[in-house]
Motif scaffolding. Structure first.
Motif, mmCIF file in Angstrom:
data_model
loop_
_atom_site.group_PDB
_atom_site.id
_atom_site.type_symbol
_atom_site.label_atom_id
_atom_site.label_comp_id
_atom_site.label_asym_id
_atom_site.label_seq_id
_atom_site.Cartn_x
_atom_site.Cartn_y
_atom_site.Cartn_z
ATOM 1 N N ARG A 123 0.746 -0.969 -0.045
ATOM 2 C CA ARG A 123 -0.015 0.007 -0.112
ATOM 3 C C ARG A 123 0.836 1.327 -0.175
ATOM 4 O O ARG A 123 1.545 1.585 1.168
ATOM 5 N N VAL A 124 0.820 1.970 -1.200
ATOM 6 C CA VAL A 124 1.784 3.152 -1.414
ATOM 7 C C VAL A 124 0.606 4.391 -1.263
ATOM 8 O O VAL A 124 -0.044 4.622 -1.972
ATOM 9 N N LEU A 125 1.483 5.363 -0.555
ATOM 10 C CA LEU A 125 0.763 6.788 -0.475
ATOM 11 C C LEU A 125 1.730 7.777 -1.182
ATOM 12 O O LEU A 125 2.901 7.792 -0.446
ATOM 13 N N ALA A 126 1.498 8.412 -2.197
ATOM 14 C CA ALA A 126 2.513 9.054 -2.929
ATOM 15 C C ALA A 126 1.652 10.246 -3.515
ATOM 16 O O ALA A 126 0.415 10.462 -3.555
ATOM 17 N N TRP A 127 2.645 11.024 -4.230
ATOM 18 C CA TRP A 127 2.284 12.343 -5.003
ATOM 19 C C TRP A 127 2.035 11.895 -6.724
ATOM 20 O O TRP A 127 2.517 10.932 -7.067
ATOM 21 N N PRO A 128 1.204 12.510 -7.158
ATOM 22 C CA PRO A 128 1.001 12.188 -8.498
ATOM 23 C C PRO A 128 2.235 12.294 -9.290
ATOM 24 O O PRO A 128 3.103 13.233 -9.197
ATOM 25 N N GLY A 129 2.593 11.160 -10.196
ATOM 26 C CA GLY A 129 3.753 11.119 -10.963
ATOM 27 C C GLY A 129 4.798 10.282 -10.212
ATOM 28 O O GLY A 129 5.906 10.143 -10.884
ATOM 29 N N TYR A 130 4.581 9.989 -8.911
ATOM 30 C CA TYR A 130 5.694 9.259 -8.382
ATOM 31 C C TYR A 130 5.578 7.612 -8.444
ATOM 32 O O TYR A 130 6.408 6.819 -8.125
ATOM 33 N N ALA A 131 4.474 7.144 -9.148
ATOM 34 C CA ALA A 131 4.362 5.989 -9.002
ATOM 35 C C ALA A 131 3.239 5.614 -10.436
ATOM 36 O O ALA A 131 2.284 5.109 -10.177
ATOM 37 N N ASP A 132 3.820 5.794 -11.416
ATOM 38 C CA ASP A 132 3.001 5.562 -12.654
ATOM 39 C C ASP A 132 2.793 3.908 -13.007
ATOM 40 O O ASP A 132 3.443 2.931 -12.647
ATOM 41 N N THR A 133 1.599 3.950 -13.736
ATOM 42 C CA THR A 133 1.128 2.439 -13.593
ATOM 43 C C THR A 133 2.084 1.453 -14.496
ATOM 44 O O THR A 133 2.151 0.457 -13.877
ATOM 45 N N ASP A 134 2.779 1.861 -15.392
ATOM 46 C CA ASP A 134 3.619 0.914 -16.094
ATOM 47 C C ASP A 134 4.596 0.503 -15.341
ATOM 48 O O ASP A 134 5.186 -0.650 -15.334
ATOM 49 N N LEU A 135 5.311 1.731 -14.404
ATOM 50 C CA LEU A 135 6.439 1.161 -13.503
ATOM 51 C C LEU A 135 5.705 0.429 -12.327
ATOM 52 O O LEU A 135 6.613 -0.489 -11.957
ATOM 53 N N VAL A 136 4.799 0.609 -11.942
ATOM 54 C CA VAL A 136 4.233 -0.215 -10.891
ATOM 55 C C VAL A 136 3.914 -1.666 -11.254
ATOM 56 O O VAL A 136 4.101 -2.616 -10.819
ATOM 57 N N GLU A 174 17.848 3.075 -12.071
ATOM 58 C CA GLU A 174 18.046 4.097 -13.325
ATOM 59 C C GLU A 174 16.734 4.474 -14.191
ATOM 60 O O GLU A 174 16.107 5.397 -14.173
ATOM 61 N N PRO A 175 15.909 3.385 -14.567
ATOM 62 C CA PRO A 175 14.835 3.702 -15.318
ATOM 63 C C PRO A 175 13.722 4.297 -14.949
ATOM 64 O O PRO A 175 13.060 5.080 -15.222
ATOM 65 N N VAL A 176 13.541 4.144 -13.320
ATOM 66 C CA VAL A 176 12.287 4.677 -12.613
ATOM 67 C C VAL A 176 12.679 6.066 -12.163
ATOM 68 O O VAL A 176 11.832 6.886 -12.680
ATOM 69 N N SER A 177 13.950 6.179 -11.967
ATOM 70 C CA SER A 177 14.237 7.616 -11.430
ATOM 71 C C SER A 177 14.372 8.576 -12.953
ATOM 72 O O SER A 177 14.001 9.690 -12.729
ATOM 73 N N THR A 178 14.992 7.923 -13.889
ATOM 74 C CA THR A 178 14.968 8.740 -15.079
ATOM 75 C C THR A 178 13.599 9.108 -15.591
ATOM 76 O O THR A 178 13.315 10.165 -16.107
ATOM 77 N N ALA A 179 12.538 8.162 -15.500
ATOM 78 C CA ALA A 179 11.292 8.488 -15.946
ATOM 79 C C ALA A 179 10.405 9.715 -14.990
ATOM 80 O O ALA A 179 9.776 10.319 -15.728
ATOM 81 N N LEU A 180 10.821 9.571 -13.996
ATOM 82 C CA LEU A 180 10.259 10.722 -13.031
ATOM 83 C C LEU A 180 10.776 11.974 -13.561
ATOM 84 O O LEU A 180 10.076 13.112 -13.638
#
Length: 360
Positions: A44-57, A304-310
């Motif tokens: 269960r993740v509580l986050a801000w928009p853009g911090y957990a995009d669907t494809d990365l999740v 790298e891919p997740v942080s770069t996507a941010l």
């Protein structure tokens, strides 16, 4: 009921009605999903928009064989309310800025992390690996949060009206730009800004004896600006319509990108006094069901891919690479709770309403 028992009934001449009744009874029995589905854990993740995009999740879900449940917030108050509602038991991992982390930890809503299980911290820039230098992250020698993304509040200037890039916060008070300066309508940030412009190294802790000096400084700012804005969109409209020369960019690079998209020739600098900056970190709730899985999530976001996507998708700085606009060694003042937020707010209301210094 086992199927062999049903076949026996039919073979011995049981009536069709009885067989139908048995089938109907079977249909009413609760469905038991496969064992794998029963044991699949939920993070269960509580986050801000853009911090957990669907494809990365989904990548994380497939890798660890779990389900991830994302809850988004749009303000610090909303984050605080969500965490406090059930003493942190409704979520496993959350993202919060350093100023909020202090009261979250004080309230007992977060737990220390095991850095040995978050190996990707070694990928981070040196300024983020020195956790003891980051406010709100370490408490009594224990690490409670890992930096994820940040944004600084620099100066934006019109290249045509200001041929040479400003180098100091004092440019906001420069009489040459009177009526062509935009500043942010925020009490806490503006008192810190005034303190920094006067050389303070502790802008979040203004001593009572220094308060009058800050008031005078902010009254002078009020007299030099065109107006004060609240949102990024409002600042773009005001900048464009009023031939603004200089702006304190409370929303940093986000405002720079909006102005550039609007066709304006603008530059962005971090003044020599430094810049106020927010820093969002991942932390684990006291009520986390699976601390190890929560730490795997934090570790995953530092790949790298997740942080770069941010950065590519949201325009937010990540902690692995220095952004192009930020000079090496630029000084950032990570936001902290101030000495008296209510008093700052009350004084600011009087300042912006037009009270002169002698009335304070």
């Amino acid at each position: 009921m086992p199927l062999p028992r049903l076949n026996s009934l039919l073979a011995h001449g049981a009536s069709m009605a009885r067989a139908v009744a048995v089938l109907a009874a079977l249909a009413l029995l609760p469905f038991a999903p496969p064992a794998a589905a029963q044991t699949k854990e939920t993070l269960r993740v509580l986050a801000w928009p853009g911090y957990a995009d669907t494809d990365l999740v989904r990548v994380f879900e497939r890798r660890y064989g779990v389900h991830v449940e994302i809850t988004l917030v749009d303000s610090d108050d909303a984050l605080w309310d969500r965490l406090r509602a059930n003493r942190g038991a409704d979520f496993d991992v959350f993202a919060a800025n350093t100023a909020e982390l202090r009261r979250i930890i004080d309230e007992g809503l977060a737990q220390p992390l095991d850095l040995a299980l978050i190996s990707n911290v070694s990928r981070q820039l040196p300024r983020f690996r020195d956790l003891s230098s980051l406010p709100g992250v370490v408490r009594r020698g224990q690490v409670y949060a890992i930096p994820y993304t940040y944004g600084e509040m620099g100066l934006i200037y019109d290249r045509k009206l200001v041929p040479e890039a400003p180098t100091s916060l004092t440019a906001l008070w420069d009489p040459r730009f009177q009526g062509r300066v935009l500043a942010y309508n925020g009490s806490s940030h503006n008192f810190s800004l005034a303190a920094m412009s006067l050389g303070s190294k502790t802008p979040f802790r203004i001593a009572p004896a220094e308060t009058r000096k800050m008031i005078e400084r902010l009254v002078a700012l009020r007299r030099n600006v065109r107006t004060f804005y609240t949102s990024p969109e409002e600042s773009v409209e005001l900048f464009r319509e009023n031939r603004v020369a200089l702006m304190f960019a409370n929303y940093g690079v986000q405002q720079l990108q909006l102005l550039q998209k609007a066709g304006l020739d603008v530059g962005y600098v971090i003044p020599r006094e430094g810049a106020l900056a927010w820093l969002d970190c991942w932390a684990i709730t006291r009520g986390a069901r699976n601390r190890r899985l929560a730490e795997q999530w934090i570790n995953y976001t530092l790949e790298e891919p997740v942080s770069t996507a941010l950065t590519e998708r949201q325009g937010l700085a990540n902690t692995l690479h220095e952004p192009a606009h930020l000079a090496e060694g630029a000084r950032l003042f990570w936001l902290e709770p101030v000495e008296d937020a209510e008093r700052r707010a009350a004084l600011w209301r009087r300042i912006i309403a037009g009270d002169p210094p002698e009335r304070f």
